[in-house]
Scaffold this active site. Structure first.
Site, short mmCIF file in Angstrom:
data_model
loop_
_atom_site.label_atom_id
_atom_site.label_comp_id
_atom_site.label_asym_id
_atom_site.label_seq_id
_atom_site.Cartn_x
_atom_site.Cartn_y
_atom_site.Cartn_z
N ASN A 250 -0.59 12.90 -2.19
CA ASN A 250 -0.53 11.81 -1.21
C ASN A 250 0.18 12.32 0.04
O ASN A 250 1.38 12.56 0.02
CB ASN A 250 0.22 10.63 -1.84
CG ASN A 250 0.37 9.45 -0.90
OD1 ASN A 250 0.12 9.55 0.30
ND2 ASN A 250 0.79 8.32 -1.45
N CYS B 10 1.95 4.86 4.78
CA CYS B 10 0.64 5.37 4.37
C CYS B 10 -0.52 4.66 5.06
O CYS B 10 -1.64 5.15 5.05
CB CYS B 10 0.48 5.28 2.85
SG CYS B 10 1.66 6.31 1.97
N HIS C 139 -7.32 6.15 1.64
CA HIS C 139 -6.01 6.81 1.53
C HIS C 139 -5.90 7.35 0.11
O HIS C 139 -6.22 6.67 -0.86
CB HIS C 139 -4.91 5.79 1.82
CG HIS C 139 -3.54 6.29 1.46
ND1 HIS C 139 -3.06 7.50 1.89
CD2 HIS C 139 -2.57 5.75 0.68
CE1 HIS C 139 -1.84 7.68 1.41
NE2 HIS C 139 -1.52 6.64 0.67
#
Ligand SMILES: CC(C)(COP(=O)(O)OP(=O)(O)OC[C@H]1O[C@@H](n2cnc3c(N)ncnc32)[C@H](O)[C@@H]1OP(=O)(O)O)[C@@H](O)C(=O)NCCC(=O)NCCS
Length: 326
Positions: A283, A116, A253
């Site tokens: 996500n 990520c 993020h």
């Protein structure tokens, strides 16, 4: 003192057509829209169609970013794809995208794997290539089909992730070496491999010969994320000599709205300064920051001259933050 910097001259993104709502998920696992929304802020996520790969999503996002920058594929001299879900073990997804974009031979093309945090790591590398003179125009893409790594029997992870891609074109420009310059001002990126067991896939080419499925100890990841994200944001702001009040927009993020709320509270950031796309996208790992950045630009929430702060945390653990002026 004059300083060469990487300046974002165009952004683009792409989300697959198919949408999976929380109610759709409740038909697959024992969960509810209420649980997912209150614990994560997610309402729905996009899922790549059968046969649609990470390079397909990346290519679409890249085309949009090139168009926004007014550049042709042949103008690019380095192509980086941040991804944890490459089309193949090799070649790099970046080489597949290079071919799909019709780029002539020449530009370096490689993938970057920091889960990520991939886009922050990618910005660090792209900006370093530009500063060192090795590249003048970099196409940096964050692209994922993360739903392909999910265990659809595990309700604690399968509700969190989605597919998508975002891209930016970074071009060399000269600044004065101050925070008034356009471009990437400062980036920090870190890792702590001993925590890799808290978020990982239980397979890979050299261990099991399989892709593996995503495994996570969510509560532990949550705890580390809030601390590490806040640290990285403070580190990058201190290095550049700016405070939270100077930032025009935070583009984090998108992992969990509760992580973002906790971080914003910790650093005294006003909620209206935080770009949120998580409700509609979930996500999307390395794609989430460039997806949010492109949405911010296209909605007019981020304009040329604005000071942006980006941050991410992911498997590895990896984490980092980047301060840039659009
Ligand atoms: C995953 C996450 C949302 C779980 O929230 P939480 O409040 O920590 O919840 P817990 O894991 O402690 O689980 C609480 C209960 O909900 C249950 N639960 C888990 N997933 C569920 C779901 N989708 N639907 C309903 N119940 C669920 C658990 O089984 C547990 O039940 P129990 O108390 O009977 O054992 C949260 O930990 C999180 O967001 N962590 C960070 C994850 C992340 O961002 N990872 C990516 C980083 S890049």
């Amino acid at each position: 003192m004059s300083m060469r910097r990487g300046i974002i001259t165009g952004t683009g993104s792409y989300l697959p057509e198919k949408v999976l709502t929380n109610d759709d998920l409740a038909k697959i696992v024992d969960t509810s829209d209420e649980w997912i929304r209150t614990r994560t802020g997610i309402r729905q996520r996009h899922v790549a169609a059968e046969g649609e790969t990470t390079s397909d999503l990346a290519t679409r996002a890249a085309r949009a970013a090139l168009e926004a920058a007014g550049r042709a594929p042949a103008d690019i001299d380095a192509l980086l794809v941040a991804t944890t879900t490459p089309d193949f073990t090799f070649p790099a997804t970046a080489c597949v995208v290079q071919d799909k974009l019709g780029m002539p031979a020449g530009a370096m093309a490689f993938d970057l794997q920091a889960v990520c945090s991939g886009f922050i790591y990618g910005l660090s590398v792209a900006d370093a290539l530009i500063r060192s003179g090795q590249a003048s125009r970099v196409l940096l893409i964050g692209a994922e089909t993360l739903t392909r790594l999910l265990d659809w029997d595990d309700r604690s992870t399968c509700v969190l992730f989605g597919d998508g891609a975002g891209a930016v074109v970074l071009e060399a420009g000269e600044g004065e070496g101050t925070t008034a310059d356009r471009g990437v001002l400062h980036t920090v990126a870190h890792a702590e491999g001993r925590h890799r067991v808290l978020l990982f896939t239980d397979g890979g080419p050299s261990s099991t010969g399989t892709v593996g499925r995503l495994r996570m100890q969510g509560r532990e990841v949550f705890r580390h994320a809030v601390n590490r994200i806040a640290e990285a944001m403070e580190e990058v702001m201190n290095a550049a000599g700016v405070s939270a009040a100077d930032i025009d927009l935070f583009v984090p993020h998108q992992a969990n709205v509760r992580i973002l709320d906790a971080t914003a509270r910790k650093l005294g950031i006003a909620p209206e300064k935080v770009m949120l796309t998580i409700a509609d996208q979930g996500n999307t790992s390395a794609a989430s920051i460039p997806l949010a950045l492109d949405a911010a630009v296209r909605q007019g929430r981020a304009k040329a001259g604005d000071l942006l702060l980006l941050e991410a945390m992911g498997g590895g653990f990896t984490w980092g933050a980047s301060l840039l002026r659009l």
